[in-house]
Design a protein around this motif. Structure first.
Motif, mmCIF file in Angstrom:
data_model
loop_
_atom_site.group_PDB
_atom_site.id
_atom_site.type_symbol
_atom_site.label_atom_id
_atom_site.label_comp_id
_atom_site.label_asym_id
_atom_site.label_seq_id
_atom_site.Cartn_x
_atom_site.Cartn_y
_atom_site.Cartn_z
ATOM 1 N N UNK A 5 31.949 -38.929 22.007
ATOM 2 C CA UNK A 5 32.881 -38.382 21.042
ATOM 3 C C UNK A 5 32.256 -37.292 20.069
ATOM 4 N N UNK A 6 31.258 -37.759 19.731
ATOM 5 C CA UNK A 6 30.308 -36.681 19.046
ATOM 6 C C UNK A 6 29.818 -35.677 19.769
ATOM 7 N N UNK A 7 29.623 -35.655 21.083
ATOM 8 C CA UNK A 7 29.132 -34.597 21.727
ATOM 9 C C UNK A 7 30.332 -33.669 22.003
ATOM 10 N N UNK A 8 31.442 -34.202 22.289
ATOM 11 C CA UNK A 8 32.612 -33.410 22.440
ATOM 12 C C UNK A 8 32.976 -32.528 21.334
ATOM 13 N N UNK A 9 32.839 -33.298 20.230
ATOM 14 C CA UNK A 9 33.177 -32.510 18.870
ATOM 15 C C UNK A 9 32.319 -31.500 18.304
ATOM 16 N N UNK A 10 30.800 -31.583 18.803
ATOM 17 C CA UNK A 10 29.840 -30.966 18.982
ATOM 18 C C UNK A 10 30.197 -29.579 19.751
ATOM 19 N N UNK A 11 30.493 -29.661 20.828
ATOM 20 C CA UNK A 11 30.899 -28.699 21.816
ATOM 21 C C UNK A 11 32.029 -27.881 21.092
ATOM 22 N N UNK A 12 33.096 -28.466 20.869
ATOM 23 C CA UNK A 12 34.272 -27.778 20.124
ATOM 24 C C UNK A 12 33.712 -27.031 19.026
ATOM 25 N N UNK A 13 32.879 -27.559 17.894
ATOM 26 C CA UNK A 13 32.235 -26.876 16.897
ATOM 27 C C UNK A 13 31.445 -25.564 17.363
ATOM 28 N N UNK A 14 30.618 -25.979 18.267
ATOM 29 C CA UNK A 14 29.899 -24.557 18.824
ATOM 30 C C UNK A 14 30.571 -23.503 19.454
ATOM 31 N N UNK A 15 31.814 -23.853 20.040
ATOM 32 C CA UNK A 15 32.801 -22.846 20.626
ATOM 33 C C UNK A 15 33.658 -22.275 19.731
ATOM 34 N N UNK A 16 33.612 -22.778 18.403
ATOM 35 C CA UNK A 16 34.445 -22.162 17.438
ATOM 36 C C UNK A 16 35.916 -22.410 17.625
ATOM 37 N N UNK A 17 36.130 -23.510 18.168
ATOM 38 C CA UNK A 17 37.725 -23.963 18.619
ATOM 39 C C UNK A 17 38.423 -24.110 17.246
ATOM 40 N N UNK A 18 39.604 -23.605 17.065
ATOM 41 C CA UNK A 18 40.669 -23.792 15.976
ATOM 42 C C UNK A 18 41.845 -24.450 16.616
ATOM 43 N N UNK A 19 42.138 -24.535 17.894
ATOM 44 C CA UNK A 19 43.300 -25.062 18.489
ATOM 45 C C UNK A 19 42.583 -25.936 19.840
ATOM 46 N N UNK A 20 43.152 -27.036 19.668
ATOM 47 C CA UNK A 20 42.853 -27.916 20.852
ATOM 48 C C UNK A 20 43.835 -28.786 21.300
ATOM 49 N N UNK A 21 44.193 -28.635 22.731
ATOM 50 C CA UNK A 21 45.025 -29.494 23.429
ATOM 51 C C UNK A 21 44.411 -30.527 24.185
ATOM 52 N N UNK A 22 44.965 -31.835 23.946
ATOM 53 C CA UNK A 22 44.299 -33.010 24.589
ATOM 54 C C UNK A 22 45.645 -33.342 25.561
ATOM 55 N N UNK A 23 45.232 -33.475 26.988
ATOM 56 C CA UNK A 23 45.973 -33.787 27.774
ATOM 57 C C UNK A 23 45.924 -35.021 28.222
ATOM 58 N N UNK A 24 47.036 -36.031 28.130
ATOM 59 C CA UNK A 24 46.710 -37.452 28.477
ATOM 60 C C UNK A 24 46.390 -38.361 27.022
ATOM 61 N N UNK A 25 47.085 -38.104 26.045
ATOM 62 C CA UNK A 25 46.653 -38.803 24.827
ATOM 63 C C UNK A 25 46.997 -40.369 24.752
ATOM 64 N N UNK A 26 47.830 -40.662 25.282
ATOM 65 C CA UNK A 26 48.019 -42.036 25.530
ATOM 66 C C UNK A 26 48.327 -42.964 24.329
ATOM 67 N N UNK A 27 47.325 -43.573 23.547
ATOM 68 C CA UNK A 27 47.476 -44.134 22.345
ATOM 69 C C UNK A 27 46.787 -43.481 21.238
ATOM 70 N N UNK A 28 46.241 -42.445 21.574
ATOM 71 C CA UNK A 28 45.714 -41.505 20.436
ATOM 72 C C UNK A 28 44.286 -41.821 19.954
ATOM 73 N N UNK A 29 43.377 -42.581 20.749
ATOM 74 C CA UNK A 29 42.148 -42.756 20.000
ATOM 75 C C UNK A 29 41.244 -41.631 19.922
ATOM 76 N N UNK A 30 41.172 -40.804 21.113
ATOM 77 C CA UNK A 30 40.605 -39.621 20.922
ATOM 78 C C UNK A 30 41.311 -38.500 20.029
ATOM 79 N N UNK A 31 42.425 -38.760 20.088
ATOM 80 C CA UNK A 31 43.375 -37.684 19.170
ATOM 81 C C UNK A 31 43.071 -38.020 17.666
ATOM 82 N N UNK A 32 42.748 -39.319 17.565
ATOM 83 C CA UNK A 32 42.529 -39.617 15.875
ATOM 84 C C UNK A 32 40.944 -38.837 15.652
#
Length: 118
Positions: A5-32
């Motif tokens: 999770x830390x690695x994923x958010x670090x990648x998003x931060x490095x990419x400068x992402x301001x919008x993210x789509x999570x496909x297959x959110x199910x119960x929302x663990x990663x979404x949270x």
């Protein structure tokens, strides 16, 4: 070593992402986790799941930074505004993943960051 999770958010931060789509959110663990990362940055998280579990539905209702899209990935990716980053964690079969990638490619002038969750 960082957890995934830390690695994923670090990648998003490095990419400068301001919008993210999570496909297959199910119960929302990663979404949270994504919502917590996004809030101080003003980023928007869209969670795509045709049958969200109650915890994800509640998160979508309570967090203004999380948009819940109650459709399959193929339905949603055909019309939603494409984000800066897409996390693919839905149906893990060849047909679905290849169609998700086809839709993203056909609709994008500039390809978003695509992360395959597992």
């Amino acid at each position: 070593m960082r957890n995934h999770s830390e690695l994923m958010t670090s990648v998003l931060e490095t990419a400068g992402a301001q919008s993210v789509v999570e496909v297959g959110a199910f119960a929302g663990d990663l979404t949270r986790l994504l919502a917590a990362w996004a809030a101080p940055r003003g980023a928007i998280i869209s969670a795509v799941d045709p049958s969200p579990q109650p915890a994800l539905a509640q998160l979508g209702d309570e967090d203004n930074g999380v948009e819940l899209v109650r459709e399959t990935s193929l339905e949603a990716l055909a019309h939603i505004e494409l984000p800066d980053a897409i996390i693919l964690d839905g149906d893990h079969n060849y047909y679905t993943v290849s169609e998700e990638l086809r839709l993203i490619g056909e609709r994008s002038e500039t390809l978003p960051l695509v992360i395959f969750h597992d």
